[in-house]
Enzyme design. Structure first.
Site, PDB file in Angstrom:
ATOM      1  N   LEU A 525      38.264  54.291  43.450  1.00  0.00           N
ATOM      2  CA  LEU A 525      37.199  53.537  42.803  1.00  0.00           C
ATOM      3  C   LEU A 525      36.941  52.230  43.524  1.00  0.00           C
ATOM      4  O   LEU A 525      35.843  51.683  43.463  1.00  0.00           O
ATOM      5  CB  LEU A 525      37.586  53.222  41.354  1.00  0.00           C
ATOM      6  CG  LEU A 525      37.683  54.417  40.413  1.00  0.00           C
ATOM      7  CD1 LEU A 525      38.264  53.993  39.079  1.00  0.00           C
ATOM      8  CD2 LEU A 525      36.315  55.042  40.205  1.00  0.00           C
ATOM      9  N   GLY A 526      37.941  51.729  44.163  1.00  0.00           N
ATOM     10  CA  GLY A 526      37.748  50.464  44.855  1.00  0.00           C
ATOM     11  C   GLY A 526      39.078  49.848  45.205  1.00  0.00           C
ATOM     12  O   GLY A 526      40.138  50.388  44.908  1.00  0.00           O
ATOM     13  N   GLY A 528      40.926  46.565  44.520  1.00  0.00           N
ATOM     14  CA  GLY A 528      40.951  45.306  43.794  1.00  0.00           C
ATOM     15  C   GLY A 528      42.032  44.420  44.348  1.00  0.00           C
ATOM     16  O   GLY A 528      42.646  44.736  45.374  1.00  0.00           O
ATOM     17  N   GLY A 529      42.278  43.326  43.688  1.00  0.00           N
ATOM     18  CA  GLY A 529      43.424  42.521  44.065  1.00  0.00           C
ATOM     19  C   GLY A 529      44.661  43.355  43.807  1.00  0.00           C
ATOM     20  O   GLY A 529      44.654  44.239  42.951  1.00  0.00           O
ATOM     21  N   GLY A 531      45.921  45.832  45.096  1.00  0.00           N
ATOM     22  CA  GLY A 531      46.016  47.231  45.498  1.00  0.00           C
ATOM     23  C   GLY A 531      44.805  48.062  45.133  1.00  0.00           C
ATOM     24  O   GLY A 531      43.932  47.612  44.393  1.00  0.00           O
ATOM     25  N   VAL A 533      42.432  51.148  43.543  1.00  0.00           N
ATOM     26  CA  VAL A 533      42.303  51.744  42.213  1.00  0.00           C
ATOM     27  C   VAL A 533      41.699  53.137  42.349  1.00  0.00           C
ATOM     28  O   VAL A 533      40.744  53.337  43.097  1.00  0.00           O
ATOM     29  CB  VAL A 533      41.394  50.878  41.319  1.00  0.00           C
ATOM     30  CG1 VAL A 533      41.339  51.443  39.916  1.00  0.00           C
ATOM     31  CG2 VAL A 533      41.876  49.449  41.285  1.00  0.00           C
ATOM     32  N   LYS A 547      45.964  51.922  39.066  1.00  0.00           N
ATOM     33  CA  LYS A 547      46.052  50.873  40.078  1.00  0.00           C
ATOM     34  C   LYS A 547      47.382  51.035  40.791  1.00  0.00           C
ATOM     35  O   LYS A 547      48.447  50.973  40.183  1.00  0.00           O
ATOM     36  CB  LYS A 547      45.948  49.503  39.402  1.00  0.00           C
ATOM     37  CG  LYS A 547      46.127  48.366  40.380  1.00  0.00           C
ATOM     38  CD  LYS A 547      45.533  47.091  39.854  1.00  0.00           C
ATOM     39  CE  LYS A 547      44.376  46.676  40.715  1.00  0.00           C
ATOM     40  NZ  LYS A 547      43.603  45.589  40.248  1.00  0.00           N
ATOM     41  N   ASP A 644      42.573  34.979  38.286  1.00  0.00           N
ATOM     42  CA  ASP A 644      41.740  35.686  39.257  1.00  0.00           C
ATOM     43  C   ASP A 644      40.506  36.257  38.573  1.00  0.00           C
ATOM     44  O   ASP A 644      40.158  37.422  38.748  1.00  0.00           O
ATOM     45  CB  ASP A 644      42.544  36.782  39.947  1.00  0.00           C
ATOM     46  CG  ASP A 644      41.825  37.280  41.209  1.00  0.00           C
ATOM     47  OD1 ASP A 644      40.892  36.592  41.668  1.00  0.00           O
ATOM     48  OD2 ASP A 644      42.189  38.348  41.717  1.00  0.00           O
TER      49      ASP A 644
END
Ligand code: NAG
Ligand code: NAG
Ligand code: NAG
Ligand code: NAG
Ligand code: NAG
Ligand code: NAG
Ligand code: NAG
Ligand code: NAG
Ligand code: NAG
Length: 835
Positions: A525-526, A528-529, A531, A533, A547, A644
């Site tokens: 999915l992307g 992120g911070g 690590g 996802v 995640k 964050d």
């Protein structure tokens, strides 16, 4: 000096004035007999001079003549009753008389034409009839021989009274409701408009269900319901709340069902009136000092009050703007329509409902707190049952969908059960507990160990603010009162300190591999911070987000697990729910609920997508983030600083409600204390407060800073660190500040919002954003204040200069010393501070 005699024309004028005023002089009497009449130009005045009955032309029209009643003792004519409202007279030659057959009639000069009549069949002797106007504004026709005006039952024996035929105004002592013996139904019908008193199509009527309640109709559409009148002051029926101006009476017996109000202080003039133009019922109050009518209360209160706006089994909630949700255990009947904010189809049960198939023992009730009493049409009541008996009554009949107490205050006496869908649900300030039947699968996942606790967070603010809010809530309900009560539902163990018993769902690695298709790139999915996802589907069909945390988190498994457990305990509708985790060897993973609409940045920064989220959605998102953050800062058991907060960490659910993700990460990765200096900076440049970037100082105020940036981004649709600003503006904050100083802050607003937004509201948000990004942390409001500023109309302070204006160079310097260099300025970074 000689005194000149007044010129002739002055004398003529004086005579004319005298003549006119003589010809218009009122009979100073309150009674009309059969031998007298009231022609146009004359009037009756009640004994104390409170009310006057006469002829008038409404508003700006003068062609139509009506017979009406108004306050005599106030300088602004306010007609409270009209006789011939649907049959205006076209000339000035008509008169009121008592006819041969004993009626009060409005006729033309030679009595050949009847404009209006009381239209009764009089049995009394017709020689002693009088028409009288009473000081409470009741025009009555009575038999003078029957002097005491009382029959044996102590009820009025007026042959006819205007109180039985209300127009749009509710006077003190006037009954609204049904006489069950005669079938007489008294209800309010609005004027078409200020110039036309004829019957409009906006009606306020007491409906005779098992549990009568007031309904406003707009034509043939049910528009609003007050909620039932038993129990008076509760269940969201704001108009009935205890107040210093008027008292309220409700009766439901074998003869009649009605309500009426009384004025507590007779020197106060206050009436209820319905207005078709505004579709409201207002309680207005005459203020002698200003010579105006002030609105004291107004119903409906807000958009959530619109009848059944969320459809069956859906409920409405005001979070900045109005939104619909399905009751827990229900899902939208038509997801496609629901997603376009057409909620009219309502919600249906998700999953199986065994009682639908006749199996009762699989059912239970889930309690919903603070709900408006649902539509009573398909309800059944018993005033004597206890809540427990009520539950038993409901569970034994599969048609029963829910129950509640009739009198939520005190002992909770009485029982109401519903047969069929629950209609017109909303969260209401004075709402009550509603128990909704559902399959036990939806009631309690954890063997009944958990208990719902509602924390009502009292917001501490200066007395002035409290008073302002109180005023806006109690008095100025014309102005939408945004509820500032923050409700936080948090699930916790019944016994304190039972962390060991707390079941954190642990998933094994094989399950996760299977669910994510071996962490297939297609499932990603992307990033992120902390690590990447992945999207995953568990064997039971549940869709999750996984995640996969970067390996060098520097924390042991036990510590990590403890942190995750803490995070699963954080539950708020604006936080992403942590479902569980997976710890095996080096692998640490967090499992979240999956958010189909992904993150906020994919909407607001995308020129195509941003068109689809208009002002009300964005405002709702802002409020939601604010509340989520407030919960983290103050209301949760942990007091977490997010550290964050950014657009890509705000996920959106099906209804575009924002959910903050990645909270608690800072803790998981470092176990930091609540406030202080950190050796590890976690955050995203562009969102980080100057004191945090430069000195590593963090506090809840650094989150407020990030919130401010996010707020400005949501309104402008631009990234803080995009380099497309005015040549002097290094970032969005700078840009916003410059526009603000130049008094052209509206230029900041995203072009695609121009049509949908309310400019004052948007400017107010910009101001709040600038307050949040002020340079000195102590100047910034805390989240309590921010949520309050967003939700009310309190006056805002002027923002001071924001942070980051002159530190650009030093930031860039710091950035270059990052250990890993993110390719995007959007990526969360964590680095060791060289101290
Ligand atoms: C009737 O009388 C009122 C006031 O007395 C006046 O304004 C109006 O023009 C008159 N209307 C007609 C049709 O004569
Ligand atoms: C009464 O007056 C109306 C006009 O106002 C007239 O048309 C009618 O003929 C009159 N009737 C009688 C009986 O005089
Ligand atoms: C008077 O009442 C009768 C029956 O109750 C009704 O038919 C008639 O239309 C009424 N007349 C007026 C002028 O309201
Ligand atoms: C009518 O009856 C009521 C109640 O019995 C009483 O209070 C009131 O004084 C009576 N009115 C008259 C004029 O007798
Ligand atoms: C309804 O309210 C509007 C706005 O306050 C006002 O202009 C109008 O005169 C009202 N209508 C009536 C019939 O009182
Ligand atoms: C009633 O209202 C008047 C005027 O507002 C005030 O002077 C008086 O004290 C009030 N009486 C009571 C009993 O509250
Ligand atoms: C619904 O019931 C059917 C048959 O009883 C069962 O096969 C199915 O798994 C159930 N679905 C859910 C979501 O519980
Ligand atoms: C409720 O209780 C009252 C008094 O205890 C009794 O008179 C009434 O009949 C009862 N009503 C019902 C519906 O049982
Ligand atoms: C459920 O209650 C309703 C209303 O009291 C009744 O009409 C219906 O027959 C009941 N159904 C069963 C199965 O008892």
């Amino acid at each position: 000096m000689a005194i000149h005699p007044p010129p002739m024309f002055v004398i003529i004028i004086i005579i004319k004035i005298l003549f006119l005023s003589l010809s218009q002089i009122s009979y100073a009497t309150d009674t009309m007999t059969q031998s007298t009449s009231i022609p146009d130009g004359r009037s009756l005045i009640s004994k104390e001079g409170t009310f006057e009955l006469g002829f008038f032309s409404p508003g700006s029209s003068s062609a139509n003549r009506y017979v009406g009643l108004w306050y005599k003792n106030i300088p602004v004519q306010r007609v409270v009753w009209v006789a011939n409202r649907d049959n205006p007279i076209k000339d000035n030659s008509s008169k009121l008389i008592i006819s041969q057959d004993g009626n009060l009639v409005l006729v033309n000069q030679n009595e050949s034409l009847i404009w209006w009549s009381t239209n009764i069949t009089t049995k009394a002797s017709t020689s002693s009839l009088v028409v009288q106007i009473l000081d409470n504004g009741n025009l009555v026709l009575r038999d003078e021989k029957n002097n005491n005006n009382n029959n044996s039952a102590g009820e009025s024996s007026f042959l006819w009274q205007s109180f039985d035929y209300p127009c749009d105004t509710l006077l003190a002592g006037m009954k609204i409701g049904i006489d069950k013996r005669t079938g007489l139904n008294r209800y309010l019908t609005a004027w078409k408009n200020w110039d036309d008193p004829s019957s409009g199509d906006f009606i306020d009527i007491l409906e005779l269900t098992s549990n009568p309640e007031t309904i406003f109709w707009k034509g043939s559409t049910k528009y609003y319901r007050t909620g039932p009148l038993i129990g008076g002051e509760s269940r969201g029926t704001v108009g009935l709340r205890n107040n210093p101006i008027y008292g309220f009476k409700y009766a439901n017996n074998q003869n009649e069902v009605y309500y009426m109000f009384t004025i507590k202080n007779i020197s106060v003039i206050s009436i209820g009136v319905i207005n078709q133009t505004l579709s409201v019922r207002q309680r207005i109050l005459w203020v002698p000092e200003t010579r105006t009518w002030n609105v004291y209360q107004s119903l409906p209160l807000d958009n959530c009050d619109v009848y059944n706006i969320c459809g069956a089994n859906g409920y409405c909630t005001i979070e900045g703007s109005q939104t619909c949700r399905c009751l827990h255990g229900f899902k939208p009947k038509s997801p496609d329509l629901w997603n376009t904010m057409d909620w009219s189809q309502g919600c249906v049960r998700s999953g199986n409902w065994s009682c639908g198939g006749g199996v009762k023992n699989n059912d239970g009730f889930r309690k919903f707190i603070g709900m408006k009493f649902p539509d009573t049409t398909n309800s059944w009541i018993n005033a004597n049952m206890t809540l427990e008996e009520c539950k038993t009554k409901c569970i034994n009949n599969c048609s029963c969908t829910g129950y509640t107490s009739l009198d939520p205050i005190g002992a909770g006496k009485g029982c109401s059960i519903w047969l069929g869908d629950l209609i017109d649900l909303r969260f209401a300030q004075d709402g009550q507990d509603l128990y909704v039947r559902m399959d036990s699968a939806y009631i309690d996942a954890k063997h009944g160990l958990r208990k719902k606790v509602i924390l009502t967070v009292s917001i501490t603010v200066s007395t002035v603010l409290v008073m302002l809010l109180a005023l806006s809530c109690v008095y100025v309900t014309k102005v939408k009162c945004k509820v500032t009560k923050v409700e936080t539902v948090l699930t916790k163990n019944e016994d304190q300190g039972e962390d060991e018993d707390f079941e954190l769902p642990m998933f094994d690695l094989t399950t996760i591999f299977k669910a994510t298709n071996n962490f297939s790139i297609n499932n990603k999915l992307g990033e992120g911070g902390f690590g990447p996802v992945y999207k995953g589907t568990l064997q039971d069909g549940q869709v999750i987000a996984v995640k996969r945390l970067s390996r060098n988190s520097g924390q042991g498994s036990k510590e990590f697990k403890n942190e995750v457990i803490l995070c699963t305990k954080l539950q708020h509708r604006n936080l992403v729910k942590v479902i569980g985790c997976c710890i095996e060897g080096e692998e640490k993973m967090l499992l979240y609920e999956y958010m189909p609409n992904r993150s906020l940045d994919s909407f607001i920064f995308d020129p195509d997508q941003s068109k689809f989220i208009g002002w009300s959605v964005r405002f709702n998102i802002l409020n939601g983030i604010g509340r989520g953050l407030l919960y983290l800062h103050q209301d949760s058991i942990l007091r977490i600083i997010h550290r964050d907060l950014k657009a890509s960490n705000i996920l959106l659910d099906n209804d575009m409600n924002p959910k903050i993700s990645d909270f608690g990460m800072a803790r998981m990765f470092g176990g930091d204390q609540i406030e202080g200096r950190t050796s590890r900076i976690v955050g995203t440049y562009g969102y980080m407060a100057p004191e945090y970037v430069i000195h590593g100082l963090f506090s809840i105020k650094s989150d407020v800073f990030s919130f401010g940036v996010l707020l400005l981004e949501i309104i402008s649709g631009k990234k803080n660190r995009a380099l497309t600003y005015h040549e002097h503006d290094h970032n969005l904050i700078w840009h916003a500040w410059r526009l603000w100083k130049q008094d052209i802050a509206h230029e900041l607003i995203d072009d695609c919002l121009i049509d949908s937004c309310s400019l004052p509201e948007a400017l107010r948000c910009i101001q709040i954003g600038l307050l949040c990004v002020q340079h000195v942390p102590d100047d910034r409001p805390n989240m309590t204040n921010v949520v309050m500023m967003l939700g009310s109309e309190i006056t805002l302070p002027q923002p001071k200069e924001p942070g980051f204006l002159n530190q650009r160079v030093s930031i860039e310097e710091k950035s270059s010393s990052r250990s890993e260099t993110p390719s995007l300025n959007d990526v969360t970074m964590s680095r060791l501070n060289a101290r």
